[in-house]
Motif scaffolding. Structure first.
Motif, PDB file in Angstrom:
ATOM      1  N   GLU A 180       1.096   4.206  -2.970  1.00  0.00           N
ATOM      2  CA  GLU A 180       0.898   5.628  -2.667  1.00  0.00           C
ATOM      3  C   GLU A 180       2.119   6.444  -3.065  1.00  0.00           C
ATOM      4  O   GLU A 180       2.005   7.529  -3.622  1.00  0.00           O
ATOM      5  N   LYS A 181       3.315   5.897  -2.794  1.00  0.00           N
ATOM      6  CA  LYS A 181       4.548   6.604  -3.118  1.00  0.00           C
ATOM      7  C   LYS A 181       4.698   6.792  -4.624  1.00  0.00           C
ATOM      8  O   LYS A 181       5.181   7.840  -5.081  1.00  0.00           O
ATOM      9  N   ASP A 240      -9.208  -1.166  -1.776  1.00  0.00           N
ATOM     10  CA  ASP A 240      -7.951  -1.416  -1.056  1.00  0.00           C
ATOM     11  C   ASP A 240      -7.471  -2.816  -1.412  1.00  0.00           C
ATOM     12  O   ASP A 240      -8.208  -3.632  -1.979  1.00  0.00           O
ATOM     13  N   THR A 273      -2.431   5.221  -6.594  1.00  0.00           N
ATOM     14  CA  THR A 273      -3.664   4.980  -5.847  1.00  0.00           C
ATOM     15  C   THR A 273      -4.914   5.361  -6.640  1.00  0.00           C
ATOM     16  O   THR A 273      -6.013   4.888  -6.336  1.00  0.00           O
ATOM     17  N   ASN A 274      -4.764   6.208  -7.645  1.00  0.00           N
ATOM     18  CA  ASN A 274      -5.919   6.601  -8.479  1.00  0.00           C
ATOM     19  C   ASN A 274      -5.866   5.997  -9.876  1.00  0.00           C
ATOM     20  O   ASN A 274      -6.724   6.274 -10.712  1.00  0.00           O
ATOM     21  N   GLY A 331       2.297   7.062  -6.700  1.00  0.00           N
ATOM     22  CA  GLY A 331       1.151   7.775  -7.243  1.00  0.00           C
ATOM     23  C   GLY A 331       0.194   6.898  -8.024  1.00  0.00           C
ATOM     24  O   GLY A 331      -0.417   7.358  -8.994  1.00  0.00           O
ATOM     25  N   PRO A 357       0.817  -1.228   0.000  1.00  0.00           N
ATOM     26  CA  PRO A 357       0.000   0.000   0.000  1.00  0.00           C
ATOM     27  C   PRO A 357       0.842   1.266   0.000  1.00  0.00           C
ATOM     28  O   PRO A 357       0.537   2.221  -0.736  1.00  0.00           O
ATOM     29  N   ALA A 358       1.917   1.279   0.792  1.00  0.00           N
ATOM     30  CA  ALA A 358       2.784   2.452   0.832  1.00  0.00           C
ATOM     31  C   ALA A 358       3.496   2.639  -0.509  1.00  0.00           C
ATOM     32  O   ALA A 358       3.690   3.774  -0.968  1.00  0.00           O
TER      33      ALA A 358
END
Length: 815
Positions: free
Chosen positions: A412-413, A534, A417-418, A415, A408-409
């Motif tokens: 996010e790192k 998720d 997540t979208n 970019g 997950p990190a």
């Protein structure tokens, strides 16, 4: 990086100490008149000898079995000075016999013993080095004779200085020794605490190395008598090369333990297998040969260690073992200092303030470097442990923990997540089959082999998300379980093509135990974020899709809302089933079994039923598989057996001429003490076993299973009959006929229902009936739903000369 300023300060401080210790107003004679003693000679006779020559001085600095005398002559003191005292200091401390004699006009006035193996008497009480006071008289000429003899080189580095300079130099010498001792002691204490903290096996060698260096430095630099007793100091001097040899061996073992995680040196190399014997041979040589010979051997060992350990260190560094930087730094300083000290020993280098300070500085810097190396190694081991916690040990791929904790990190790192992604899970479904056929070890090896092949395939593919375990390693699949792997596509629109490429790899046969084996697998996928916002939900939905694969429609099923609804329905069924089993809601019907030849009811089959207050009647075909998957089947079987035995005890006439067949799951027979529990129920209700038949649904293979064998044996011995239900639809029918010692064979309704129209069903049914006849067991036909099928079987009964029982509609007696 923190080591660099500390080492720089240490070097600077040590250098200043050395300069202070040997600086000041002093005089060093370059050549001293020398006399070689052929026969034992007294000091008076040596003083009167006219054989002193400057030409013998170079010879007197080497190894020799002879004793040598040196003679220093001083002029008379001036009238103004009356008497004057000069001090002679000696910078080499390992000459075994070293005597000083002071003469005034041929009269012996004082003498001193300063040899490493001699008793110094009262002078050793307050030891501050070798300082010989030379009192000059204005009335007499003064001479100093020096006699030396020993097994080590007879080096004579002396300095002459006045009283004030000597007093200052004694104080500076004391400061220098205190500095060395304090530094070594602080390092030793620090490293003891570090050893207790790290608890690394190799660290004990480092502590021993600390002690060896402490002992060696004390002897070489002359402060051994300051910290050890005279007896200990003399033993160390006599066995100095034994101490050096032990130190070299400890360094060798230390290096092997420090680098063992890198497999350098390799376990099968000669140096790893026989290196210790090299040092054993050297230690034996110190007891058999002269000092000169084993000093040469030790010089060889030093050079050997220098090159071999530096080579090991460089190899380890290129393998990514970063703590070896401090290791190489330490080795360079230690072995350089040791080799230079050996050159002094062999008189290749002169003893000067700079050369005398080389070995102490190198030793202290080396100890600091190794301490930093261990600390750095501890940090790397902690990093490795963190990586190991995220890694599958068998394949070195990211594991389940990585997926849920680190991924997950990472998304996010980066970019992502979208961004639209697709999670794909691959389940290798034949692991259990491989284990049964070849054993667990070979099954696991086969799993690892195919997973690594998939990994190699994915590394060549575009559009897959890389997973980074470290700066150097990036993989594209994660091993979630023994048989499940996942990957994430960053191009969901190309998912079909990507999966096809991986299927090509999976479809390629694997060689297992010299047999080409084709893996079976199921693939499920789910889209992010539309089908899971998720990673946990995404994985859950991909699992649902994977479990929906039926093979008839291919190996891959994408997740859909319908699958989600079916899964939710199954979860609800499991919840309601758990509650109703606990509250004894389930009941049973009895389906009569009729003999085709007589039309008489000969028994009945217990059929479990479930009616829930919320969802109504649920088919056994729906809830029994769920019970087996979730482990509820064991409680369900126990409840059913107790209910049937209770009913039988309440209706003894019903079983006077008839039998009851009770269905259990094949998984029940894999339970320890299953038969014992049935017998306990039977005893509780005072029933006999020969009135009951245990029917096992054919879903598993029981060959060579000790638990199944023990349960079957106990049931047969008690009087139970055993039957195989739905015979012919399982993949292991013949094996189970043997494993279960079957008394009854039930032909599945699939064959009976098609008897009128399907010739193949007729042939197969007839063969199964013939099989029962040959095995002398009962045949039971299920699914007779028309008079035509009934009449056909009746004709067959007469024709095949075989009684056949069939199941009729349910009996009104129910619970």
């Amino acid at each position: 990086m923190t080591a660099n300023p500390l080492i720089f300060c240490l070097l600077l401080l040590t250098q200043l100490s050395v300069q202070n210790a040997f600086g000041g107003d002093s005089y060093t004679p370059s050549v001293i008149p020398t006399f070689k003693e052929i026969t034992p000679t007294s000091a008076e006779a040596a003083f009167l000898s006219d054989e002193f020559s400057d030409n013998l001085y170079p010879e007197s600095q080497n190894f020799s079995e002879n004793a040598y005398w040196h003679k220093l002559t001083f002029p008379k003191a001036t009238e103004q000075e009356s008497t004057k005292t000069l001090y002679l200091t000696f910078s080499y401390y390992i000459i075994e016999q070293l005597d000083f004699y002071l003469f005034h006009d041929g009269q012996l006035v004082s003498q001193w013993k300063r040899g490493a193996l001699q008793d110094w008497g009262k002078d050793s009480r307050q030891y501050d080095g070798i300082w010989i006071p030379i009192t000059l008289s204005n009335q007499h000429s003064t001479s100093l004779l020096i006699r030396k003899q020993g097994n080590h080189p007879l080096l004579t580095p002396i300095k002459l200085m006045d009283s004030s300079t000597a007093t200052n130099q004694k104080a500076q010498k004391l400061i220098f020794w205190t500095f060395i001792i304090s530094t070594l002691c602080i390092l030793l204490i620090y490293n003891v605490f570090l050893f207790i903290l790290l608890k690394q096996p190799g660290f004990i060698y480092y502590l021993a190395l600390n002690l060896i260096i402490f002992i060696s430095l004390s002897t070489i630099t002359g402060f051994n008598r300051w910290i050890f007793s005279q007896a200990i100091s003399q033993w160390i001097t006599s066995n100095l090369f034994v101490v050096f040899g032990l130190g070299a061996w400890i360094l060798f073992r230390f290096s092997i333990h420090f680098l063992k995680e890198t497999q350098i040196p390799a376990p099968n190399t000669l140096i790893k297998q026989y290196g210790d014997w090299l040092f054993v041979a050297f230690l034996l040589a110190t007891q058999l040969f002269s000092v000169k010979i084993f000093a040469l051997l030790f010089a060889f060992i030093e050079v050997f260690l220098f090159f071999i350990c530096i080579t090991w260190g460089i190899k380890a560094y290129y393998k990514g073992f970063t703590p070896v930087r401090f290791y190489l730094f330490s080795w360079f300083f230690l072995l350089t200092g040791s080799i230079l000290n050996t050159l002094i020993f062999w008189k290749i280098l002169p003893i000067t303030p700079a050369t005398e300070a080389i070995f102490p500085i190198a030793c202290i810097v080396q100890l600091l470097g190794f301490a930093f190396a261990f600390a750095d190694k501890a940090k790397q081991m902690e990093r490795d442990r963190r990586i190991q916690a995220l890694t599958d040990l068998a394949t070195h791929l990211p594991n389940r923990t990585y997926y849920f904790d680190k991924l997950p990190a990472q998304l996010e790192k980066q970019g992502l997540t979208n961004q639209k992604l697709a999670l794909v899970i691959i389940d290798l479904t034949n692991h259990q089959t491989l284990s049964q056929a070849f054993g667990p070890a070979k099954a696991d090896a086969a799993m690892c082999e195919i997973i690594l092949k998939v990994h190699q395939q994915t590394m060549t593919m575009d559009g897959l998300l890389p997973f980074s375990l470290s700066k150097k390693n990036a993989m594209k699949i994660i091993r979630m379980t023994t048989k499940n792997i996942v990957f994430i596509s960053t191009q969901p629109e190309a998912l079909k093509t990507q999966i096809q490429q991986i299927q090509d790899t999976l479809d390629h046969p694997t060689l297992v135990n010299k047999i080409h084996f084709r893996h079976q697998y199921k693939i499920g996928s789910a889209l992010y974020p539309s089908q899971g916002t998720d990673l946990d939900k995404l994985y859950q939905n991909a699992l649902i899709a994977k479990d929906s694969v039926t093979y008839s429609s291919g190996n891959w099923v994408p997740f859909t809302d319908n699958l989600k609804n079916n899964h939710a329905h199954q979860l609800r069924l499991i919840t309601l089933l758990t509650e109703d089993i606990q509250h004894d809601i389930l009941y049973f019907d009895i389906q009569p079994q009729v003999d085709l030849s007589t039309n008489e009811i000969v028994g009945g089959e217990v059929l479990i039923r479930w009616h829930n207050d919320h969802i109504g009647q649920v088919s056994p075909g729906e809830f029994i598989p769920l019970a087996e998957q979730t482990g509820l089947i064991y409680k369900l079987t126990d409840k059913l057996l107790e209910s049937v035995f209770l009913w039988a005890s309440q209706h003894p006439k019903a079983l006077s001429t008839q039998r009851l067949s009770i269905n259990i799951s094949a998984l029940d027979l894999l339970q320890e003490n299953f038969a014992q529990r049935i017998l306990e129920h039977l005893s509780k209700y005072q029933l006999v076993a020969n009135k009951f038949t245990i029917e096992i649904t054919e879903t598993s293979v029981f060959q060579n299973n000790a638990l199944v064998h023990n349960n079957v044996k106990q049931l047969h011995q008690a009087g139970f009959k055993l039957a195989i239900d739905d015979f012919g639809v399982g993949y292991s029918s013949m094996q189970n006929l043997v494993a279960l010692e079957t008394d009854e064979l039930k032909i599945d309704r699939f064959f009976i229902t098609n008897l009128l129209d399907d010739t193949q069903s007729q042939i197969l049914s007839r063969n199964m009936i013939d099989l029962s006849k040959n095995l002398d067991i009962i045949s039971v036909a299920e699914g007779i739903e028309s008079d035509g099928i009934l009449q056909l079987l009746k004709v067959g009964t007469a024709k095949w000369d075989r009684d056949i029982i069939y199941t009729a509609p349910c009996h009104p007696l129910t619970t």
